[in-house]
Design a protein around this motif. Structure first.
Motif, PDB file in Angstrom:
ATOM      1  N   VAL A 105       0.841  -1.195   0.000  1.00 42.91           N
ATOM      2  CA  VAL A 105       0.000   0.000   0.000  1.00 42.91           C
ATOM      3  C   VAL A 105       0.875   1.244   0.000  1.00 42.91           C
ATOM      4  CG1 VAL A 105      -1.630   1.362   1.384  1.00 42.91           C
ATOM      5  CG2 VAL A 105      -2.014  -1.085   1.061  1.00 42.91           C
ATOM      6  N   ASP A 106       1.897   1.260   0.857  1.00 46.85           N
ATOM      7  CA  ASP A 106       2.829   2.390   0.896  1.00 46.85           C
ATOM      8  C   ASP A 106       3.536   2.583  -0.445  1.00 46.85           C
ATOM      9  OD1 ASP A 106       2.603   3.557   3.430  1.00 46.85           O
ATOM     10  OD2 ASP A 106       3.886   2.062   4.355  1.00 46.85           O
ATOM     11  N   LEU A 107       3.951   1.487  -1.029  1.00 48.51           N
ATOM     12  CA  LEU A 107       4.660   1.533  -2.302  1.00 48.51           C
ATOM     13  C   LEU A 107       3.769   2.109  -3.408  1.00 48.51           C
ATOM     14  CD1 LEU A 107       7.237   0.805  -3.849  1.00 48.51           C
ATOM     15  CD2 LEU A 107       6.326  -1.505  -4.140  1.00 48.51           C
ATOM     16  N   LEU A 108       2.529   1.641  -3.474  1.00 49.34           N
ATOM     17  CA  LEU A 108       1.606   2.096  -4.512  1.00 49.34           C
ATOM     18  C   LEU A 108       1.195   3.552  -4.296  1.00 49.34           C
ATOM     19  CD1 LEU A 108      -0.522  -1.153  -4.710  1.00 49.34           C
ATOM     20  CD2 LEU A 108       0.991  -0.281  -6.507  1.00 49.34           C
ATOM     21  N   LEU A 109       0.940   3.913  -3.052  1.00 48.45           N
ATOM     22  CA  LEU A 109       0.593   5.305  -2.773  1.00 48.45           C
ATOM     23  C   LEU A 109       1.773   6.232  -3.057  1.00 48.45           C
ATOM     24  CD1 LEU A 109      -1.459   4.968   0.542  1.00 48.45           C
ATOM     25  CD2 LEU A 109      -2.336   5.554  -1.727  1.00 48.45           C
ATOM     26  N   GLY A 110       2.974   5.752  -2.747  1.00 49.77           N
ATOM     27  CA  GLY A 110       4.162   6.545  -3.026  1.00 49.77           C
ATOM     28  C   GLY A 110       4.366   6.792  -4.507  1.00 49.77           C
ATOM     29  N   ALA A 111       3.825   5.863  -5.322  1.00 56.54           N
ATOM     30  CA  ALA A 111       3.905   6.016  -6.780  1.00 56.54           C
ATOM     31  C   ALA A 111       2.709   6.782  -7.330  1.00 56.54           C
ATOM     32  CB  ALA A 111       3.989   4.642  -7.433  1.00 56.54           C
ATOM     33  N   LYS A 112       1.888   7.336  -6.432  1.00 55.95           N
ATOM     34  CA  LYS A 112       0.731   8.159  -6.793  1.00 55.95           C
ATOM     35  C   LYS A 112      -0.452   7.356  -7.319  1.00 55.95           C
ATOM     36  CE  LYS A 112       3.261  11.678  -5.707  1.00 55.95           C
ATOM     37  NZ  LYS A 112       3.122  12.287  -4.353  1.00 55.95           N
ATOM     38  N   ALA A 113      -0.689   6.202  -6.736  1.00 57.97           N
ATOM     39  CA  ALA A 113      -1.886   5.449  -7.091  1.00 57.97           C
ATOM     40  C   ALA A 113      -3.113   6.229  -6.650  1.00 57.97           C
ATOM     41  CB  ALA A 113      -1.878   4.079  -6.416  1.00 57.97           C
ATOM     42  N   PRO A 114      -4.152   6.314  -7.484  1.00 57.00           N
ATOM     43  CA  PRO A 114      -5.380   7.006  -7.063  1.00 57.00           C
ATOM     44  C   PRO A 114      -6.008   6.269  -5.893  1.00 57.00           C
ATOM     45  CG  PRO A 114      -5.718   5.849  -9.147  1.00 57.00           C
ATOM     46  CD  PRO A 114      -4.251   5.784  -8.856  1.00 57.00           C
ATOM     47  N   VAL A 115      -6.442   6.995  -4.883  1.00 53.62           N
ATOM     48  CA  VAL A 115      -6.830   6.363  -3.623  1.00 53.62           C
ATOM     49  C   VAL A 115      -8.306   5.987  -3.556  1.00 53.62           C
ATOM     50  CG1 VAL A 115      -7.371   8.493  -2.367  1.00 53.62           C
ATOM     51  CG2 VAL A 115      -6.452   6.527  -1.133  1.00 53.62           C
ATOM     52  N   ASP A 116      -9.142   6.596  -4.395  1.00 56.08           N
ATOM     53  CA  ASP A 116     -10.582   6.373  -4.274  1.00 56.08           C
ATOM     54  C   ASP A 116     -11.218   5.770  -5.522  1.00 56.08           C
ATOM     55  OD1 ASP A 116     -11.156   7.120  -1.619  1.00 56.08           O
ATOM     56  OD2 ASP A 116     -11.146   9.248  -2.133  1.00 56.08           O
ATOM     57  N   VAL A 117     -10.525   4.893  -6.214  1.00 54.45           N
ATOM     58  CA  VAL A 117     -11.120   4.213  -7.360  1.00 54.45           C
ATOM     59  C   VAL A 117     -12.288   3.348  -6.877  1.00 54.45           C
ATOM     60  CG1 VAL A 117     -10.751   2.531  -9.208  1.00 54.45           C
ATOM     61  CG2 VAL A 117      -8.961   4.179  -8.633  1.00 54.45           C
ATOM     62  N   VAL A 118     -13.450   3.517  -7.494  1.00 54.33           N
ATOM     63  CA  VAL A 118     -14.660   2.802  -7.086  1.00 54.33           C
ATOM     64  C   VAL A 118     -14.857   1.578  -7.978  1.00 54.33           C
ATOM     65  CG1 VAL A 118     -17.151   2.963  -6.751  1.00 54.33           C
ATOM     66  CG2 VAL A 118     -15.699   4.948  -6.305  1.00 54.33           C
ATOM     67  N   ASP A 119     -15.017   0.403  -7.363  1.00 52.11           N
ATOM     68  CA  ASP A 119     -15.178  -0.826  -8.151  1.00 52.11           C
ATOM     69  C   ASP A 119     -16.645  -1.084  -8.491  1.00 52.11           C
ATOM     70  OD1 ASP A 119     -16.470  -2.123  -5.984  1.00 52.11           O
ATOM     71  OD2 ASP A 119     -14.594  -2.938  -5.235  1.00 52.11           O
ATOM     72  N   ALA A 120     -16.922  -2.224  -9.091  1.00 54.81           N
ATOM     73  CA  ALA A 120     -18.266  -2.537  -9.573  1.00 54.81           C
ATOM     74  C   ALA A 120     -19.291  -2.670  -8.461  1.00 54.81           C
ATOM     75  CB  ALA A 120     -18.228  -3.827 -10.398  1.00 54.81           C
ATOM     76  N   GLN A 121     -18.840  -2.910  -7.247  1.00 61.53           N
ATOM     77  CA  GLN A 121     -19.744  -3.035  -6.104  1.00 61.53           C
ATOM     78  C   GLN A 121     -19.821  -1.758  -5.270  1.00 61.53           C
ATOM     79  OE1 GLN A 121     -21.738  -5.703  -5.695  1.00 61.53           O
ATOM     80  NE2 GLN A 121     -20.843  -6.377  -7.633  1.00 61.53           N
ATOM     81  N   GLY A 122     -19.196  -0.706  -5.765  1.00 67.33           N
ATOM     82  CA  GLY A 122     -19.200   0.550  -5.039  1.00 67.33           C
ATOM     83  C   GLY A 122     -18.107   0.646  -3.996  1.00 67.33           C
ATOM     84  N   GLY A 123     -17.212  -0.327  -3.957  1.00 71.21           N
ATOM     85  CA  GLY A 123     -16.147  -0.338  -2.969  1.00 71.21           C
ATOM     86  C   GLY A 123     -14.926   0.440  -3.416  1.00 71.21           C
ATOM     87  N   THR A 124     -14.112   0.819  -2.465  1.00 72.91           N
ATOM     88  CA  THR A 124     -12.837   1.494  -2.706  1.00 72.91           C
ATOM     89  C   THR A 124     -11.763   0.751  -1.919  1.00 72.91           C
ATOM     90  OG1 THR A 124     -13.116   2.952  -0.797  1.00 72.91           O
ATOM     91  CG2 THR A 124     -13.984   3.743  -2.910  1.00 72.91           C
TER      92      THR A 124
END
Length: 244
Positions: A105-124
């Motif tokens: 999670v730290d690695l992906l966020l550090g690479a600027k992963a979008p934090v609130d992508v909503v999936d098909a069930q409305g989840g993030t």
């Protein structure tokens, strides 16, 4: 090692888009096994960094699901798409969050992963971490600006999901973000009603301390105390009645 074998094959002009025994591109197979050095060799010779499998999962998503920090680092160093989602609408960050993989999670966020992508069930990603009970990941996502207001298709917020599942440390982390304490889902359930129904006394106490209203009723006209009674949690029901 395996990377040396790959280098020999590439030198012999073996195609980087070759399909392996699982009907997937070799880069996907390497990502699934966490072979960072193999991935670097393949990508350096032209393999597509974002080639997806039949489920829409890219090497980055596959490597994240495998829990391979090295493979994820290799893919990010070659420009893997952090916004790519699979057929369920889930990006790599959602899988890392659901698995409680704080380092990823730290690695992906550090690479600027979008934090609130909503999936098909409305989840993030935050919803995934809250539902699974990963408090450190929840805290990290909140620090990165994740929204506490997102709702699943049944109207659950991260707080509602965590309360229903009995994840007290997650509820504590979410309460620090000051959510609307008496928000309800599609069935009129508050976090307090959901926690009471599950017999989660520690969570009930935390919610009450944060100002939850024990007199509210859900779509079935049940208060938190009545929901606890129906599930056989008599001691908790009495404590809730005393607060109401």
């Amino acid at each position: 090692g395996e990377a040396d074998v790959v280098e020999m094959l590439l030198a012999a002009n073996v195609r980087t888009d070759a399909i392996g025994p699982r009907d997937e591109a070799v880069a996907l197979a390497a990502a699934r096994r966490g072979h960072a050095d193999v991935l670097l060799a393949l990508l350096g010779s032209g393999a597509a960094v974002d080639a997806a499998d039949r489920d829409g999962q890219t090497p980055l998503i596959v490597a994240t699901r495998a829990g391979s920090v090295g493979a994820v680092q290799a893919l990010l160093s070659r420009g893997a798409d952090l916004r790519a989602v699979d057929r369920a609408g889930r990006p790599a960050l959602a899988y890392a969050a659901a698995a409680g993989e704080l380092k990823l999670v730290d690695l992906l966020l550090g690479a600027k992963a979008p934090v609130d992508v909503v999936d098909a069930q409305g989840g993030t990603p935050l919803m995934s971490a809250a539902t699974a009970g990963h408090a450190p990941v929840v805290a990290r996502l909140l620090q990165a600006g994740a929204s506490i207001k997102v709702r699943s298709k049944r109207g659950d917020t991260p707080l509602l999901a965590a309360a229903a599942a009995g994840h007290a440390p997650v509820v504590t982390a979410l309460l620090k973000a000051k959510p609307a304490i008496d928000e309800v889902n599609a069935y009129g359930d508050t976090a307090l009603i959901l926690a009471a129904r599950g017999g989660h006394r520690e969570i009930c106490e935390a919610l009450l301390a944060a100002g939850a209203n024990p007199r509210l009723r859900n779509a079935d006209r049940l208060t938190a105390a009545e929901a606890a009674t129906l599930r056989g949690f008599g001691t908790l029901a009495k404590a809730l009645e005393a607060r109401g």
